[in-house]
Write a protein that holds these residues in place. Structure first.
Motif, PDB file in Angstrom:
ATOM      1  N   LYS A 125       0.844  -1.186   0.000  1.00 36.79           N
ATOM      2  CA  LYS A 125       0.000   0.000   0.000  1.00 36.79           C
ATOM      3  C   LYS A 125       0.878   1.234   0.000  1.00 36.79           C
ATOM      4  O   LYS A 125       1.885   1.289   0.688  1.00 36.79           O
ATOM      5  CB  LYS A 125      -0.888  -0.013   1.239  1.00 36.79           C
ATOM      6  N   THR A 126       0.493   2.205  -0.813  1.00 34.80           N
ATOM      7  CA  THR A 126       1.106   3.523  -0.737  1.00 34.80           C
ATOM      8  C   THR A 126       0.099   4.388   0.024  1.00 34.80           C
ATOM      9  O   THR A 126      -0.779   3.852   0.697  1.00 34.80           O
ATOM     10  CB  THR A 126       1.402   4.075  -2.142  1.00 34.80           C
ATOM     11  N   ILE A 127       0.181   5.680  -0.088  1.00 36.12           N
ATOM     12  CA  ILE A 127      -0.761   6.523   0.643  1.00 36.12           C
ATOM     13  C   ILE A 127      -2.202   6.191   0.238  1.00 36.12           C
ATOM     14  O   ILE A 127      -3.044   5.946   1.073  1.00 36.12           O
ATOM     15  CB  ILE A 127      -0.461   8.017   0.385  1.00 36.12           C
ATOM     16  N   ARG A 128      -2.468   6.153  -1.064  1.00 36.02           N
ATOM     17  CA  ARG A 128      -3.818   5.898  -1.544  1.00 36.02           C
ATOM     18  C   ARG A 128      -3.860   4.771  -2.592  1.00 36.02           C
ATOM     19  O   ARG A 128      -4.903   4.225  -2.882  1.00 36.02           O
ATOM     20  CB  ARG A 128      -4.360   7.189  -2.151  1.00 36.02           C
ATOM     21  N   ASP A 129      -2.740   4.450  -3.154  1.00 31.26           N
ATOM     22  CA  ASP A 129      -2.653   3.503  -4.250  1.00 31.26           C
ATOM     23  C   ASP A 129      -2.019   2.203  -3.760  1.00 31.26           C
ATOM     24  O   ASP A 129      -1.782   2.030  -2.580  1.00 31.26           O
ATOM     25  CB  ASP A 129      -1.814   4.102  -5.384  1.00 31.26           C
ATOM     26  N   ILE A 154      -9.838   3.758 -11.244  1.00 35.96           N
ATOM     27  CA  ILE A 154      -8.501   3.180 -11.071  1.00 35.96           C
ATOM     28  C   ILE A 154      -7.770   3.199 -12.410  1.00 35.96           C
ATOM     29  O   ILE A 154      -8.282   2.701 -13.403  1.00 35.96           O
ATOM     30  CB  ILE A 154      -8.577   1.722 -10.568  1.00 35.96           C
ATOM     31  N   GLU A 155      -6.588   3.764 -12.428  1.00 33.63           N
ATOM     32  CA  GLU A 155      -5.714   3.697 -13.590  1.00 33.63           C
ATOM     33  C   GLU A 155      -4.569   2.762 -13.230  1.00 33.63           C
ATOM     34  O   GLU A 155      -4.030   2.835 -12.130  1.00 33.63           O
ATOM     35  CB  GLU A 155      -5.181   5.085 -13.932  1.00 33.63           C
ATOM     36  N   MET A 156      -4.220   1.867 -14.149  1.00 37.46           N
ATOM     37  CA  MET A 156      -3.148   0.915 -13.864  1.00 37.46           C
ATOM     38  C   MET A 156      -1.969   1.156 -14.785  1.00 37.46           C
ATOM     39  O   MET A 156      -2.142   1.447 -15.966  1.00 37.46           O
ATOM     40  CB  MET A 156      -3.639  -0.513 -14.027  1.00 37.46           C
ATOM     41  N   TYR A 157      -0.781   1.039 -14.220  1.00 39.26           N
ATOM     42  CA  TYR A 157       0.467   1.176 -14.960  1.00 39.26           C
ATOM     43  C   TYR A 157       1.203  -0.147 -14.870  1.00 39.26           C
ATOM     44  O   TYR A 157       1.293  -0.737 -13.801  1.00 39.26           O
ATOM     45  CB  TYR A 157       1.345   2.281 -14.370  1.00 39.26           C
ATOM     46  N   SER A 158       1.730  -0.601 -15.988  1.00 38.62           N
ATOM     47  CA  SER A 158       2.481  -1.849 -16.051  1.00 38.62           C
ATOM     48  C   SER A 158       3.926  -1.520 -16.375  1.00 38.62           C
ATOM     49  O   SER A 158       4.216  -0.902 -17.400  1.00 38.62           O
ATOM     50  CB  SER A 158       1.880  -2.745 -17.136  1.00 38.62           C
ATOM     51  N   ILE A 159       4.838  -1.922 -15.496  1.00 36.89           N
ATOM     52  CA  ILE A 159       6.259  -1.652 -15.694  1.00 36.89           C
ATOM     53  C   ILE A 159       7.002  -2.984 -15.698  1.00 36.89           C
ATOM     54  O   ILE A 159       7.222  -3.585 -14.642  1.00 36.89           O
ATOM     55  CB  ILE A 159       6.815  -0.737 -14.584  1.00 36.89           C
ATOM     56  N   PRO A 160       7.364  -3.482 -16.900  1.00 39.14           N
ATOM     57  CA  PRO A 160       8.132  -4.732 -16.958  1.00 39.14           C
ATOM     58  C   PRO A 160       9.485  -4.551 -16.265  1.00 39.14           C
ATOM     59  O   PRO A 160      10.101  -3.491 -16.356  1.00 39.14           O
ATOM     60  CB  PRO A 160       8.316  -4.979 -18.455  1.00 39.14           C
ATOM     61  N   TYR A 161       9.935  -5.582 -15.575  1.00 36.85           N
ATOM     62  CA  TYR A 161      11.223  -5.488 -14.881  1.00 36.85           C
ATOM     63  C   TYR A 161      12.360  -5.169 -15.849  1.00 36.85           C
ATOM     64  O   TYR A 161      13.318  -4.501 -15.478  1.00 36.85           O
ATOM     65  CB  TYR A 161      11.516  -6.775 -14.108  1.00 36.85           C
ATOM     66  N   SER A 162      12.245  -5.598 -17.101  1.00 33.98           N
ATOM     67  CA  SER A 162      13.299  -5.321 -18.084  1.00 33.98           C
ATOM     68  C   SER A 162      13.405  -3.830 -18.407  1.00 33.98           C
ATOM     69  O   SER A 162      14.415  -3.381 -18.925  1.00 33.98           O
ATOM     70  CB  SER A 162      13.052  -6.111 -19.370  1.00 33.98           C
ATOM     71  N   ILE A 168       1.168  -0.807 -10.962  1.00 31.84           N
ATOM     72  CA  ILE A 168       0.775   0.277 -10.060  1.00 31.84           C
ATOM     73  C   ILE A 168      -0.706   0.553 -10.261  1.00 31.84           C
ATOM     74  O   ILE A 168      -1.154   0.773 -11.378  1.00 31.84           O
ATOM     75  CB  ILE A 168       1.570   1.570 -10.354  1.00 31.84           C
ATOM     76  N   ARG A 169      -1.461   0.522  -9.183  1.00 34.73           N
ATOM     77  CA  ARG A 169      -2.884   0.885  -9.216  1.00 34.73           C
ATOM     78  C   ARG A 169      -3.012   2.290  -8.663  1.00 34.73           C
ATOM     79  O   ARG A 169      -2.760   2.526  -7.489  1.00 34.73           O
ATOM     80  CB  ARG A 169      -3.707  -0.079  -8.364  1.00 34.73           C
ATOM     81  N   ASP A 170      -3.416   3.201  -9.526  1.00 35.78           N
ATOM     82  CA  ASP A 170      -3.519   4.622  -9.178  1.00 35.78           C
ATOM     83  C   ASP A 170      -4.993   4.989  -9.017  1.00 35.78           C
ATOM     84  O   ASP A 170      -5.724   5.077  -9.992  1.00 35.78           O
ATOM     85  CB  ASP A 170      -2.860   5.443 -10.290  1.00 35.78           C
ATOM     86  N   ALA A 171      -5.434   5.177  -7.767  1.00 31.33           N
ATOM     87  CA  ALA A 171      -6.819   5.577  -7.498  1.00 31.33           C
ATOM     88  C   ALA A 171      -6.969   7.059  -7.806  1.00 31.33           C
ATOM     89  O   ALA A 171      -6.124   7.874  -7.418  1.00 31.33           O
ATOM     90  CB  ALA A 171      -7.165   5.298  -6.045  1.00 31.33           C
ATOM     91  N   GLN A 172      -8.033   7.403  -8.516  1.00 32.86           N
ATOM     92  CA  GLN A 172      -8.235   8.787  -8.919  1.00 32.86           C
ATOM     93  C   GLN A 172      -9.610   9.269  -8.488  1.00 32.86           C
ATOM     94  O   GLN A 172     -10.491   8.488  -8.181  1.00 32.86           O
ATOM     95  CB  GLN A 172      -8.086   8.920 -10.428  1.00 32.86           C
ATOM     96  N   GLY A 173      -9.788  10.574  -8.497  1.00 30.18           N
ATOM     97  CA  GLY A 173     -11.064  11.165  -8.133  1.00 30.18           C
ATOM     98  C   GLY A 173     -11.242  11.241  -6.626  1.00 30.18           C
ATOM     99  O   GLY A 173     -10.447  10.721  -5.859  1.00 30.18           O
ATOM    100  N   LEU A 174     -12.319  11.892  -6.223  1.00 33.26           N
ATOM    101  CA  LEU A 174     -12.575  12.060  -4.792  1.00 33.26           C
ATOM    102  C   LEU A 174     -12.879  10.739  -4.099  1.00 33.26           C
ATOM    103  O   LEU A 174     -12.457  10.513  -2.969  1.00 33.26           O
ATOM    104  CB  LEU A 174     -13.742  13.031  -4.579  1.00 33.26           C
ATOM    105  N   SER A 175     -13.603   9.870  -4.762  1.00 35.38           N
ATOM    106  CA  SER A 175     -13.983   8.607  -4.131  1.00 35.38           C
ATOM    107  C   SER A 175     -12.910   7.528  -4.284  1.00 35.38           C
ATOM    108  O   SER A 175     -12.910   6.547  -3.564  1.00 35.38           O
ATOM    109  CB  SER A 175     -15.294   8.091  -4.729  1.00 35.38           C
ATOM    110  N   GLY A 176     -12.003   7.706  -5.261  1.00 33.26           N
ATOM    111  CA  GLY A 176     -10.977   6.708  -5.493  1.00 33.26           C
ATOM    112  C   GLY A 176     -11.476   5.486  -6.235  1.00 33.26           C
ATOM    113  O   GLY A 176     -10.780   4.484  -6.344  1.00 33.26           O
TER     114      GLY A 176
END
Length: 95
Positions: free
Chosen positions: A38-42, A64-72, A53-61
């Motif tokens: 858990k991060t602060i909100r994400d 959800i926007e997701m980011y995919s970062i391959p280890y490579s 990475i799951r990025d909660a957005q908006g007032l209610s959260g």
């Protein structure tokens, strides 16, 4: 865009959390979640193939926007703990 990328490059992990239930449909064949933090909100989910990475957005959260970062794609990382007084919080920077 650059500010958004900088915001994604540093997270403060506050604690380990359960792996989100809605992750299944985006996992590829042979991919398995290992741990979530858990991060602060994400949240950040480590799989055997990438960091999600799951990025909660908006007032209610609820949005959800997701980011995919391959280890490579990760060229450098660092970690920092806060020492004896605040040892429950860790920070990771990916660049």
């Amino acid at each position: 865009m650059a500010n958004e990328l900088q915001a994604l490059a540093a997270w403060t992990f506050t604690s380990e959390c359960p792996i989100p239930d809605d992750l299944g449909p985006i996992l590829v064949t042979g991919e398995a979640p290992i741990a979530a933090y858990k991060t602060i909100r994400d949240s950040a989910i480590f799989t055997n193939k990438r960091l999600i990475i799951r990025d909660a957005q908006g007032l209610s959260g609820k949005k959800i926007e997701m980011y995919s970062i391959p280890y490579s794609s990760i060229n450098m990382w660092s970690s920092e703990n806060s020492g004896k007084l605040d040892n429950l919080i860790a920070q990771a920077v990916i660049g």
